[in-house]
Design an enzyme around this catalytic site. Structure first.
Site, PDB file in Angstrom:
ATOM      1  N   TYR A   1       0.782  -1.226   0.000  1.00  0.00           N
ATOM      2  CA  TYR A   1       0.000   0.000   0.000  1.00  0.00           C
ATOM      3  C   TYR A   1       0.821   1.286   0.000  1.00  0.00           C
ATOM      4  O   TYR A   1       0.290   2.353  -0.314  1.00  0.00           O
ATOM      5  CB  TYR A   1      -0.982  -0.039   1.169  1.00  0.00           C
ATOM      6  CG  TYR A   1      -1.976  -1.164   0.977  1.00  0.00           C
ATOM      7  CD1 TYR A   1      -3.097  -0.981   0.177  1.00  0.00           C
ATOM      8  CD2 TYR A   1      -1.746  -2.415   1.536  1.00  0.00           C
ATOM      9  CE1 TYR A   1      -3.986  -2.013  -0.038  1.00  0.00           C
ATOM     10  CE2 TYR A   1      -2.635  -3.458   1.323  1.00  0.00           C
ATOM     11  CZ  TYR A   1      -3.751  -3.256   0.531  1.00  0.00           C
ATOM     12  OH  TYR A   1      -4.614  -4.295   0.296  1.00  0.00           O
TER      13      TYR A   1
ATOM     14  N   TYR B   1     -10.757  -3.542  10.077  1.00  0.00           N
ATOM     15  CA  TYR B   1     -11.899  -3.109   9.268  1.00  0.00           C
ATOM     16  C   TYR B   1     -11.612  -3.316   7.797  1.00  0.00           C
ATOM     17  O   TYR B   1     -10.514  -3.713   7.428  1.00  0.00           O
ATOM     18  CB  TYR B   1     -12.275  -1.653   9.563  1.00  0.00           C
ATOM     19  CG  TYR B   1     -11.245  -0.601   9.223  1.00  0.00           C
ATOM     20  CD1 TYR B   1     -11.176  -0.067   7.944  1.00  0.00           C
ATOM     21  CD2 TYR B   1     -10.351  -0.122  10.187  1.00  0.00           C
ATOM     22  CE1 TYR B   1     -10.253   0.917   7.629  1.00  0.00           C
ATOM     23  CE2 TYR B   1      -9.427   0.849   9.880  1.00  0.00           C
ATOM     24  CZ  TYR B   1      -9.380   1.365   8.604  1.00  0.00           C
ATOM     25  OH  TYR B   1      -8.460   2.349   8.302  1.00  0.00           O
TER      26      TYR B   1
END
Length: 438
Positions: free
Chosen positions: A158, A438
């Site tokens: 990322y 999440y």
């Protein structure tokens, strides 16, 4: 409550065009359409889960269906075909650092939360992941969000999209017999609670506790159902136990969710902490003591704990507490002035800062003047005192990573005094903490 419903945000046209050139269809998946259940099955496949049961599919209609879902489909895919890639997102509050010396709830900023990122093994190396992630960032920026975030299974992916590891946590293993307990006595009382009630307690506590530390985000019912073992298909549901902590006034101030498993012999079982949330230091200490002194337990394991937890100072032998730092919360700044103005600061500073962003979303140079715990951020065309990439800015923005450490690694350059001043201003007390996946 957020002001933006991510489901109203259209698919990014740039990513749609780029994938169309490869014969792939990038589109929004409707919760009430033929593509929804295949989308859900593709997410489970991507995370190596078993095929969903009918009960799990029905439950999905009230969980991920509330999010903005993007699927990538193969050439001429019929309605109901399995996508080759997935991603989903929603808007949630992110807690930010407050100004030094100002008690009370910390400031918040709406964040574009990203999850469900999968690409089928049959479709690697085709630019799909890049289209998914860059598409999310462009869509979030166009919708008016200033920051995005995610939790990751692979930490090498990322950074190339401007995300920075921003909220480290500790994974802990405790040798109970060696650890002992020297923490102070408290007036906290503990009690077991049934799992359906535990779901409610976890949600209520999280909403109160998340405003006490930067780096945390809003929770959601399915997260608490998963932790409490009530979600459909839970493998440890029947073994999951919950304990609540009440203060002297009878108010619930904390909760512990755990599963016991057999160890090498009958007196050395493992207590696996699935979640520990506490509103007060006394409640947290009481729950830790319960876990460490539990009958027949030789090892306590707990993930996603704050890096500044008092636990090592509550036991006789701190070396009995094995602590492993883990890169849990990743953030991505989309609007530099808005993010820097939204948080509070620990010290004054004044510097011209240049941010580099390969996607062009957060590129620019600004004068950042911090006084009295607040920042004035204005465009500036002068020479920069400090230069850094958007990934580095994203790492330091909630105070969990030192700007000085990144400078020492060559990731931040510029005037040493300006870097030191900004580093002191950006620090956060208490340390940031993200308590959930999440």
């Amino acid at each position: 409550m957020t002001s933006i419903d991510a489901r109203d945000v259209p698919a990014d046209p740039i990513s749609r065009e780029r994938l169309a050139e490869r014969g792939l269809d990038y589109r929004v998946v409707a919760a009430d359409g033929d593509d929804f259940l295949p989308f859900y099955r593709a997410i489970r496949r991507g995370f190596l889960d078993a095929e969903p049961t009918a009960e799990q599919e029905e439950n999905a209609a009230r969980t991920i269906a509330e999010r903005r879902m993007i699927g990538v489909f193969g050439p001429a895919a019929e309605p109901g075909a399995m996508p080759v890639a997935t991603i989903d997102s929603w808007v949630t509050p992110l807690t930010l650092p407050g100004a030094a010396g100002r008690p009370g709830a910390l400031p918040e900023l709406e964040m574009w939360a990203i999850s469900g990122v999968t690409v089928a093994s049959t479709h690697r190396r085709r630019g799909i992941a890049r289209a998914l992630l860059e598409g999310e960032l462009r869509a979030a920026s166009a919708a008016g969000l200033a920051i995005a975030g995610l939790t990751v299974t692979e930490s090498t992916i990322y950074g190339r999209y401007g995300f920075g590891m921003a909220v480290p946590v500790e994974n802990i293993a405790i040798e109970t017999k060696r650890a002992g307990w020297i923490g102070p006595a408290t007036d906290v009382t503990l009690a077991y609670v049934e799992r359906p009630r535990l779901v409610e307690v976890l949600g209520e506590l999280h909403e109160r506790v998340r405003t006490q530390r930067p780096g945390n985000v809003g929770g959601f019912p399915f997260r608490w159902e998963t932790i409490a073992g009530t979600a459909p298909g839970s493998t440890d549901g029947a073994k999951t136990r919950g304990v609540i902590a009440r203060d002297a006034a009878g108010e619930i101030r904390g909760a512990l969710v755990f599963v016991l498993s057999e160890g090498a012999h009958h007196a050395h079982h493992v207590l696996d902490v699935r979640h520990l949330v506490a509103e007060t230091p006394d409640a947290r200490a009481a729950l830790w003591r319960f876990a460490i002194e539990h009958d027949l337990v030789g090892t306590v394991k707990a993930d996603l704990q704050p890096v500044d937890d008092a636990l090592p100072w509550l036991v006789t032998d701190p070396r009995a507490v094995e602590r492993t730092v883990f890169d849990h919360g990743w953030l991505r700044v989309l609007d530099v002035p808005r993010v820097l103005r939204a948080r509070g600061y620990a010290a004054d500073a004044d510097a011209t800062v240049t941010v580099r962003d390969d996607l062009g979303i957060a590129d620019g140079t600004w004068r950042v003047a911090i006084t009295g715990g607040a920042a004035a951020v204005t465009p500036d065309e002068g020479a920069a005192d400090v230069e850094l990439g958007v990934s580095e800015l994203s790492s330091v923005v909630v105070g969990g990573v030192s700007l000085g450490s990144l400078a020492a690694a060559g990731r931040v350059t510029g005037d040493a005094a300006a870097i030191a001043a900004l580093d002191a201003a950006l620090r956060s007390g208490p340390a940031p903490h993200l308590s959930i996946w999440y």
